[in-house]
Design an enzyme around this catalytic site. Structure first.
Site, PDB file in Angstrom:
ATOM      1  N   ASN A   1      51.195 -35.680 -65.730  1.00 55.94           N
ATOM      2  CA  ASN A   1      51.619 -34.321 -66.105  1.00 55.94           C
ATOM      3  C   ASN A   1      52.549 -34.340 -67.307  1.00 55.94           C
ATOM      4  O   ASN A   1      52.973 -33.285 -67.782  1.00 55.94           O
ATOM      5  CB  ASN A   1      52.279 -33.602 -64.916  1.00 55.94           C
ATOM      6  CG  ASN A   1      53.718 -34.017 -64.715  1.00 55.94           C
ATOM      7  OD1 ASN A   1      54.101 -35.132 -65.070  1.00 55.94           O
ATOM      8  ND2 ASN A   1      54.521 -33.149 -64.144  1.00 55.94           N
TER       9      ASN A   1
ATOM     10  N   LYS B   1      45.104 -32.841 -65.329  1.00 55.75           N
ATOM     11  CA  LYS B   1      46.009 -33.972 -65.051  1.00 55.75           C
ATOM     12  C   LYS B   1      45.270 -35.303 -64.882  1.00 55.75           C
ATOM     13  O   LYS B   1      45.772 -36.350 -65.288  1.00 55.75           O
ATOM     14  CB  LYS B   1      46.856 -33.688 -63.806  1.00 55.75           C
ATOM     15  CG  LYS B   1      47.891 -32.597 -64.005  1.00 55.75           C
ATOM     16  CD  LYS B   1      48.755 -32.442 -62.763  1.00 55.75           C
ATOM     17  CE  LYS B   1      49.531 -31.143 -62.827  1.00 55.75           C
ATOM     18  NZ  LYS B   1      50.444 -30.981 -61.677  1.00 55.75           N
TER      19      LYS B   1
ATOM     20  N   SER C   1      52.367 -19.513 -67.453  1.00 57.73           N
ATOM     21  CA  SER C   1      53.211 -20.702 -67.271  1.00 57.73           C
ATOM     22  C   SER C   1      54.677 -20.389 -67.544  1.00 57.73           C
ATOM     23  O   SER C   1      55.019 -19.736 -68.532  1.00 57.73           O
ATOM     24  CB  SER C   1      52.754 -21.811 -68.221  1.00 57.73           C
ATOM     25  OG  SER C   1      53.676 -22.882 -68.167  1.00 57.73           O
TER      26      SER C   1
ATOM     27  N   ASP D   1      55.851 -34.810 -60.917  1.00 56.78           N
ATOM     28  CA  ASP D   1      55.722 -33.839 -59.821  1.00 56.78           C
ATOM     29  C   ASP D   1      56.405 -34.327 -58.544  1.00 56.78           C
ATOM     30  O   ASP D   1      57.120 -33.572 -57.876  1.00 56.78           O
ATOM     31  CB  ASP D   1      54.239 -33.569 -59.521  1.00 56.78           C
ATOM     32  CG  ASP D   1      53.579 -32.742 -60.607  1.00 56.78           C
ATOM     33  OD1 ASP D   1      54.273 -31.934 -61.252  1.00 56.78           O
ATOM     34  OD2 ASP D   1      52.359 -32.907 -60.814  1.00 56.78           O
TER      35      ASP D   1
END
Ligand code: ATR
Length: 284
Positions: free
Chosen positions: A96, A75, A24, A111
């Protein structure tokens, strides 16, 4: 002097949870944001095993954590675990970003706004009045549909390997604009101004079965994935008439900036962070 003694040097704690999480970029992005805006915070990556997400969130909250980012595959579960949701998270049925406060857990989804800021702000592309193709009908596609339709495209076509999922997704968002869904074979003879890859195909170096002639003059091809090298979709698009080809690194940084704003009330500058990440990606 009183100010000196009142000052609490312990940083506020944030993290991203997912599986896998080792690669990540979120800790790096938020460290750059914190440095840029002078915020006293730390941000770590926590790998959570499937089945352990609810407990991991509870543990983080009990330890005084202020906020979480949530990524694949949690999510949807995060959506169920929060007490309140933003309208855009409600629509996406996925969360998220979680903010922990005295009034419970607030869930948001950044997002879609991340994609729109990258498209409109960084790339100068406004979907209003344009023909848009969205490939994929999973969580990634669902998360960006609402914000895309809000920009009033002339048409938004969802294409998916499993056509029924695209049809169902289009039905869920039909009240927001001219959206239809189907399989890839229905794309024959159609051209689009914007083609977004929201499938997981690039992860495996694969490509949805796309017909030639997909790109209208001046079209932008956008892959939500990113990497050191162009994805298979980006390579295909460049070779089949897309005027511009972009990856999802800008979207990643923009969705992070919106999460940062929700938590800290400060909007970091994204352009220098995108530049830094791009350089680090190339050097890795
Ligand atoms: P995400 O949350 O990342 O969207 P997902 O919900 O598992 O993950 O959805 C993955 C999407 O990528 C789906 O649209 C999937 O198509 P199916 O619904 O038919 O499974 C799509 N996908 C994955 N691999 C693909 C491939 N090799 N070619 C085309 N589409 C692919």
């Amino acid at each position: 002097m009183a100010d000196l003694f009142d000052f609490d040097p312990r940083p506020d704690r944030y993290a991203v949870m997912g599986h896998p999480i080792a690669h990540s970029k979120s800790p790096r992005i938020h460290a750059l944001f914190a440095q840029q805006t002078g915020q006293n915070m730390e941000y770590t990556a926590i790998q959570v095993d499937p089945g352990g997400f609810a407990q991991a969130v509870a543990n983080f909250e009990a330890a005084g954590g202020k906020g979480l980012n949530v990524t694949v595959p949690f999510k949807q579960e995060a959506w169920e675990l929060v007490d309140r949701r933003s309208a855009r998270a409600e629509r996406a049925r996925a969360v998220n970003t979680i903010a922990f406060g005295a009034d419970g857990r607030f869930g948001d989804n950044t997002d879609g706004v991340g994609l729109m800021r990258d498209l409109a702000g960084n790339l100068g592309f406004d979907p209003a009045g344009r023909r848009v193709l969205l490939m994929g009908a999973g969580g990634a596609a669902r998360g960006v549909l609402g914000p895309l339709l809000e920009r009033a495209p002339a048409a938004l076509v969802i294409a998916n390997r499993t056509p029924d999922r695209a049809v169902a997704l289009a039905r869920d968002f039909a009240d927001l604009g001219p959206v239809t869904g189907g399989g890839y074979d229905g794309l024959e003879g159609q051209a689009f101004d914007l083609v977004i890859n929201a499938t997981a195909a690039s992860l495996a170096g694969e490509l949805p079965p796309l017909p030639a002639g997909l790109f209208a003059a001046g079209a932008l091809a956008y892959d939500m994935m990113y990497g050191a090298a162009p994805t298979s979709f980006m390579q295909w698009a460049a070779a089949h008439g897309a005027a511009r080809v972009c990856d999802g690194l800008g979207m990643l940084v923009e969705q992070a900036a919106e999460s940062f704003f929700i938590w800290r009330g400060v909007r970091p500058q994204t352009a220098p962070v995108i530049d830094t990440l791009r350089r680090e990606l190339a050097a890795a």
